[in-house]
Motif scaffolding. Sequence first.
Motif, PDB file in Angstrom:
ATOM      1  N   SER A  62       0.793  -1.229   0.000  1.00  0.00           N
ATOM      2  CA  SER A  62       0.000   0.000   0.000  1.00  0.00           C
ATOM      3  C   SER A  62       0.824   1.277   0.000  1.00  0.00           C
ATOM      4  CB  SER A  62      -0.931   0.016   1.220  1.00  0.00           C
ATOM      5  OG  SER A  62      -1.797  -1.095   1.222  1.00  0.00           O
ATOM      6  N   VAL A  63       2.079   1.187   0.409  1.00  0.00           N
ATOM      7  CA  VAL A  63       2.908   2.387   0.486  1.00  0.00           C
ATOM      8  C   VAL A  63       3.132   2.943  -0.926  1.00  0.00           C
ATOM      9  CG1 VAL A  63       5.148   1.207   0.242  1.00  0.00           C
ATOM     10  CG2 VAL A  63       4.994   3.306   1.577  1.00  0.00           C
ATOM     11  N   PRO A  64       3.208   4.276  -1.093  1.00  0.00           N
ATOM     12  CA  PRO A  64       3.501   4.824  -2.428  1.00  0.00           C
ATOM     13  C   PRO A  64       4.761   4.191  -3.019  1.00  0.00           C
ATOM     14  CG  PRO A  64       2.880   6.583  -0.916  1.00  0.00           C
ATOM     15  CD  PRO A  64       2.985   5.341  -0.095  1.00  0.00           C
ATOM     16  N   PHE A  65       4.682   3.805  -4.274  1.00  0.00           N
ATOM     17  CA  PHE A  65       5.794   3.083  -4.892  1.00  0.00           C
ATOM     18  C   PHE A  65       7.075   3.906  -4.908  1.00  0.00           C
ATOM     19  CE2 PHE A  65       8.201   1.802  -8.740  1.00  0.00           C
ATOM     20  CZ  PHE A  65       8.565   0.526  -8.316  1.00  0.00           C
ATOM     21  N   GLU A  66       6.949   5.211  -5.084  1.00  0.00           N
ATOM     22  CA  GLU A  66       8.134   6.076  -5.116  1.00  0.00           C
ATOM     23  C   GLU A  66       8.907   5.974  -3.804  1.00  0.00           C
ATOM     24  OE1 GLU A  66       5.085   6.976  -5.859  1.00  0.00           O
ATOM     25  OE2 GLU A  66       5.229   7.281  -8.038  1.00  0.00           O
ATOM     26  N   GLN A  67       8.176   5.881  -2.689  1.00  0.00           N
ATOM     27  CA  GLN A  67       8.828   5.764  -1.391  1.00  0.00           C
ATOM     28  C   GLN A  67       9.536   4.422  -1.267  1.00  0.00           C
ATOM     29  OE1 GLN A  67       6.161   6.277   1.932  1.00  0.00           O
ATOM     30  NE2 GLN A  67       7.783   6.087   3.468  1.00  0.00           N
TER      31      GLN A  67
ATOM     32  N   VAL B 207       2.156  -4.478 -13.443  1.00  0.00           N
ATOM     33  CA  VAL B 207       2.630  -5.792 -13.000  1.00  0.00           C
ATOM     34  C   VAL B 207       4.083  -5.712 -12.526  1.00  0.00           C
ATOM     35  CG1 VAL B 207       3.136  -8.161 -13.735  1.00  0.00           C
ATOM     36  CG2 VAL B 207       1.017  -7.065 -14.461  1.00  0.00           C
ATOM     37  N   GLN B 208       4.905  -4.928 -13.221  1.00  0.00           N
ATOM     38  CA  GLN B 208       6.296  -4.764 -12.802  1.00  0.00           C
ATOM     39  C   GLN B 208       6.371  -4.197 -11.386  1.00  0.00           C
ATOM     40  OE1 GLN B 208       8.975  -2.928 -15.745  1.00  0.00           O
ATOM     41  NE2 GLN B 208       7.343  -3.156 -17.260  1.00  0.00           N
ATOM     42  N   ILE B 209       5.531  -3.208 -11.098  1.00  0.00           N
ATOM     43  CA  ILE B 209       5.507  -2.612  -9.763  1.00  0.00           C
ATOM     44  C   ILE B 209       5.073  -3.646  -8.729  1.00  0.00           C
ATOM     45  CG2 ILE B 209       4.307  -0.922  -8.311  1.00  0.00           C
ATOM     46  CD1 ILE B 209       4.309   0.955 -10.761  1.00  0.00           C
ATOM     47  N   LYS B 210       4.073  -4.466  -9.073  1.00  0.00           N
ATOM     48  CA  LYS B 210       3.604  -5.490  -8.146  1.00  0.00           C
ATOM     49  C   LYS B 210       4.696  -6.515  -7.864  1.00  0.00           C
ATOM     50  CE  LYS B 210      -1.391  -5.235  -8.456  1.00  0.00           C
ATOM     51  NZ  LYS B 210      -1.440  -4.865  -7.027  1.00  0.00           N
ATOM     52  N   ILE B 211       5.477  -6.854  -8.884  1.00  0.00           N
ATOM     53  CA  ILE B 211       6.572  -7.814  -8.696  1.00  0.00           C
ATOM     54  C   ILE B 211       7.604  -7.250  -7.720  1.00  0.00           C
ATOM     55  CG2 ILE B 211       8.546  -8.901  -9.854  1.00  0.00           C
ATOM     56  CD1 ILE B 211       6.695  -9.219 -12.328  1.00  0.00           C
ATOM     57  N   ILE B 212       7.927  -5.972  -7.852  1.00  0.00           N
ATOM     58  CA  ILE B 212       8.896  -5.342  -6.946  1.00  0.00           C
ATOM     59  C   ILE B 212       8.342  -5.294  -5.519  1.00  0.00           C
ATOM     60  CG2 ILE B 212      10.133  -3.202  -6.411  1.00  0.00           C
ATOM     61  CD1 ILE B 212      10.211  -2.679  -9.463  1.00  0.00           C
ATOM     62  N   ARG B 213       7.069  -4.935  -5.370  1.00  0.00           N
ATOM     63  CA  ARG B 213       6.444  -4.919  -4.037  1.00  0.00           C
ATOM     64  C   ARG B 213       6.492  -6.326  -3.423  1.00  0.00           C
ATOM     65  NH1 ARG B 213       3.456  -0.284  -2.895  1.00  0.00           N
ATOM     66  NH2 ARG B 213       2.771   0.993  -4.664  1.00  0.00           N
TER      67      ARG B 213
ATOM     68  N   LEU C 225      13.762   3.874  -1.060  1.00  0.00           N
ATOM     69  CA  LEU C 225      14.414   3.231   0.081  1.00  0.00           C
ATOM     70  C   LEU C 225      15.185   1.988  -0.342  1.00  0.00           C
ATOM     71  CD1 LEU C 225      11.569   3.490   2.756  1.00  0.00           C
ATOM     72  CD2 LEU C 225      13.770   4.667   2.816  1.00  0.00           C
ATOM     73  N   PHE C 226      14.635   1.250  -1.314  1.00  0.00           N
ATOM     74  CA  PHE C 226      15.246  -0.013  -1.717  1.00  0.00           C
ATOM     75  C   PHE C 226      15.280  -0.138  -3.244  1.00  0.00           C
ATOM     76  CE2 PHE C 226      13.300  -0.676   2.429  1.00  0.00           C
ATOM     77  CZ  PHE C 226      14.390  -1.115   3.153  1.00  0.00           C
ATOM     78  N   PRO C 227      16.153   0.593  -3.905  1.00  0.00           N
ATOM     79  CA  PRO C 227      16.254   0.492  -5.363  1.00  0.00           C
ATOM     80  C   PRO C 227      16.807  -0.868  -5.782  1.00  0.00           C
ATOM     81  CG  PRO C 227      18.044   1.820  -4.482  1.00  0.00           C
ATOM     82  CD  PRO C 227      17.130   1.542  -3.338  1.00  0.00           C
TER      83      PRO C 227
END
Length: 200
Positions: free
Chosen positions: A117-122, A150-156, A126-128
């Motif tokens: 749920s946290v904003p993806f930019e944050q 989907v890419q963002i979901k994979i990173i989360r 923090l963890f590139p």
Amino acid sequence: MLRQPLENEKVTISRVHSTVTYPAKFIFIAAMNPCPCGYLGSTTQYCTCSEKQINSYKNRVSGPILDRIDILLTLKSVNLKGHHFHGIESSDAIKKRVQAARLIQYKRYGREVCNGSVPFEQLITLFPLTSEQQHLLQRVCIQEGLSNRVQIKIIRLARTIADLNGSGMISNEALVEALSLRKITLNTSNCLTGEHNASY
């Protein structure tokens, strides 16, 4: 109707005289048969469906909905007769790991919010990802035709797996496991190199 609450955790209801937005945070769990008859991939029953019928059945779930689901799994029936459960992590142990991972996330973000749920930019600040991890993810997403969502979901998901394993950074193993939970299997040419190599 599921798109907005799945993505924004809110639902907006519009009527003639007013528009109201309500919180709608929930865990969405869905299941479907692999084909119309339900026996595709079965080792005990014969599937009677044609390829056209199977594709038509699967296409009933739209791409935009699949993009908003974090984990996609294909499950097979298990014969419990004679099946041993030695070495399997208990529910109590899993619960403790989940609670510990949540506390890590609450402390990290300074409030009761999780990686999903946290904003993806944050999260990405923090963890590139390492350049190697970014290259792998981009290559896989191009090959599989995956959307940015989907890419963002994979990173989360990779960040959450790392938290469950007590890892400070997103490890190569966590990223590979996150990809596998989207039904993406990496071959030898796709695998990350280096000390934390993992292949599926």
